[in-house]
Write an enzyme that holds these catalytic residues in place. Structure first.
Site, PDB file in Angstrom:
ATOM      1  N   ARG A   1      30.436  48.472  22.250  1.00  0.00           N
ATOM      2  CA  ARG A   1      31.659  48.949  22.902  1.00  0.00           C
ATOM      3  C   ARG A   1      32.862  48.706  22.007  1.00  0.00           C
ATOM      4  O   ARG A   1      33.775  49.530  21.939  1.00  0.00           O
ATOM      5  CB  ARG A   1      31.835  48.270  24.268  1.00  0.00           C
ATOM      6  CG  ARG A   1      32.992  48.860  25.058  1.00  0.00           C
ATOM      7  CD  ARG A   1      33.007  48.407  26.488  1.00  0.00           C
ATOM      8  NE  ARG A   1      33.276  46.978  26.620  1.00  0.00           N
ATOM      9  CZ  ARG A   1      33.304  46.339  27.792  1.00  0.00           C
ATOM     10  NH1 ARG A   1      33.052  46.989  28.911  1.00  0.00           N
ATOM     11  NH2 ARG A   1      33.559  45.038  27.836  1.00  0.00           N
TER      12      ARG A   1
ATOM     13  N   LYS B   1      38.491  49.535  24.981  1.00  0.00           N
ATOM     14  CA  LYS B   1      39.022  48.247  25.438  1.00  0.00           C
ATOM     15  C   LYS B   1      40.118  47.822  24.467  1.00  0.00           C
ATOM     16  O   LYS B   1      39.894  47.046  23.539  1.00  0.00           O
ATOM     17  CB  LYS B   1      37.899  47.212  25.527  1.00  0.00           C
ATOM     18  CG  LYS B   1      38.267  46.022  26.409  1.00  0.00           C
ATOM     19  CD  LYS B   1      37.018  45.246  26.818  1.00  0.00           C
ATOM     20  CE  LYS B   1      37.339  43.969  27.573  1.00  0.00           C
ATOM     21  NZ  LYS B   1      37.859  44.192  28.923  1.00  0.00           N
TER      22      LYS B   1
ATOM     23  N   GLU C   1      39.746  53.800  37.942  1.00  0.00           N
ATOM     24  CA  GLU C   1      39.477  52.391  37.654  1.00  0.00           C
ATOM     25  C   GLU C   1      40.070  51.520  38.775  1.00  0.00           C
ATOM     26  O   GLU C   1      41.008  51.918  39.440  1.00  0.00           O
ATOM     27  CB  GLU C   1      40.166  52.071  36.317  1.00  0.00           C
ATOM     28  CG  GLU C   1      39.758  50.792  35.661  1.00  0.00           C
ATOM     29  CD  GLU C   1      38.523  50.891  34.780  1.00  0.00           C
ATOM     30  OE1 GLU C   1      37.443  51.196  35.315  1.00  0.00           O
ATOM     31  OE2 GLU C   1      38.635  50.643  33.575  1.00  0.00           O
TER      32      GLU C   1
END
Length: 343
Positions: A84, A187, A223
């Site tokens: 990720r 992220k 989210e």
């Protein structure tokens, strides 16, 4: 000051920062990654024109190490965190750190700070924070040529101080966390900065988090604060599909568990009105694993979707939460190969 471990009250730890002994660093210079270095300094020497400070070239990860009944330290799905982070690097033009380097750094930093891994009974864990930043000086808007990868650890307390119970969440249409084709799937710090004002407002209103609707049409569930959302109905595990949601490793794991418990997993758009049909709802992420949602208030529309009338978590959330934690702590066999034993 060295902190004597016998003075740490493991059960009183918050989800905060505590100084540990060492961190591990790796520099990217002249087109390649160097060797891992060990440091006992909590400081980074930064050029004032570093791209991380001006143009947001920074990405981070979060993962946890758990001590089992057998005294062994286990880390959960660190390869997924490594991949990720590589995806985040592609998203904001930073060089990708090899998965092996990432894993080697995590192993090393945990080993060096072994005395800070909380004991099994405490409900606490060792939080591992990898960080990658643009160090190179630029004044024009372009990627840096130099980068620093750093991993530090800190023991953190159990997320649920008062036990595993549902919390209220609010829809605030006046805020977006990320643009539909922006950086929501990476992220990176900017997404979190973008969520601070809304999060603060939610807390002032007495809610634990904001449930964001999609930024384009304000019609679909996106989210949930810093976590992914999922709902349960008719033996289905339903979670939003969107171009602005961070792919949660916890959510990915829960989907697998739900499927193996005989549930149907659906990753699709969830219109807001569908919330009324869910038997259970929750947010999920590394910090808490599963946080059941008591109710979602849509204050603009004066509507409330209630999932827990008695203040208790629903049976599916409860089952998923305990199952995933049991795998993380080594209490149940890990048939998925998710856990790496570090010591």
């Amino acid at each position: 000051m060295t902190r004597h471990m016998e003075n740490i009250n493991w059960s009183e730890l918050s989800f905060g920062y505590m100084k540990t002994d060492y961190n591990v660093r790796c520099y990217y210079r002249e087109g390649k990654w160097g060797e891992l270095e060990v440091s006992s300094s909590e400081l980074i020497n930064l050029h004032m024109a570093s791209t991380c400070l001006h143009y947001g070239q920074e990405s981070f990860e979060g993962l946890k190490v758990f001590k089992g009944k057998d005294g062994k330290a286990r880390v959960f799905r660190m390869d997924e965190n490594a991949k990720r982070m590589q995806s985040s690097c592609r998203g904001i033009m930073m060089p990708e750190l090899p998965v092996e380097k990432f894993e080697e750094a995590v192993r090393k930093v945990v080993k060096l700070n072994e005395r800070f891994i909380p004991p099994y009974e405490s409900g606490a864990s060792l939080y591992v924070r990898p960080l990658l930043i643009g160090l190179g000086a630029q004044v024009g808007v372009r990627p840096a040529t130099e980068y620093l990868f750093i991993v530090f650890v800190t023991p953190v307390g159990p997320y649920f101080k008062d036990g595993f119970k549902p919390t209220p969440v609010v829809i605030l249409r006046g805020y977006d966390r990320a643009a539909p084709l922006g950086t929501g799937t990476y992220k990176v710090g900017g997404n979190y900065a973008a969520s601070l004002a809304a999060g603060e407002k939610a807390h002032e209103l007495g809610y634990s988090a904001v449930l964001y609707l999609d930024a384009k049409e304000k019609k679909y569930v996106d989210e949930c604060g810093p976590a992914n959302f999922f709902g349960i109905k008719d033996n289905k595990y339903i979670t939003p599909k969107s171009t602005s949601i961070l792919p949660s490793i916890t959510n990915k794991s829960l989907m697998q568990l739900a499927e193996d418990m005989g549930m149907t997993v659906e990753r699709r758009q969830i219109p807001e009105d569908e919330l009324a049909t869910f038997e259970e709802a929750a947010e999920c992420g590394t910090a808490a694993v599963v946080t059941p949602i008591e109710r979602i208030d849509d204050i603009d529309e004066n509507k409330s979707y209630v999932f827990s009338k008695d203040g208790k978590p629903g049976p599916v959330c409860e089952k998923l939460y305990h199952k995933l934690r049991a795998i993380q702590y080594g209490d149940e066999p890990d048939q998925y190969g998710w856990v790496t034993i570090l010591s």
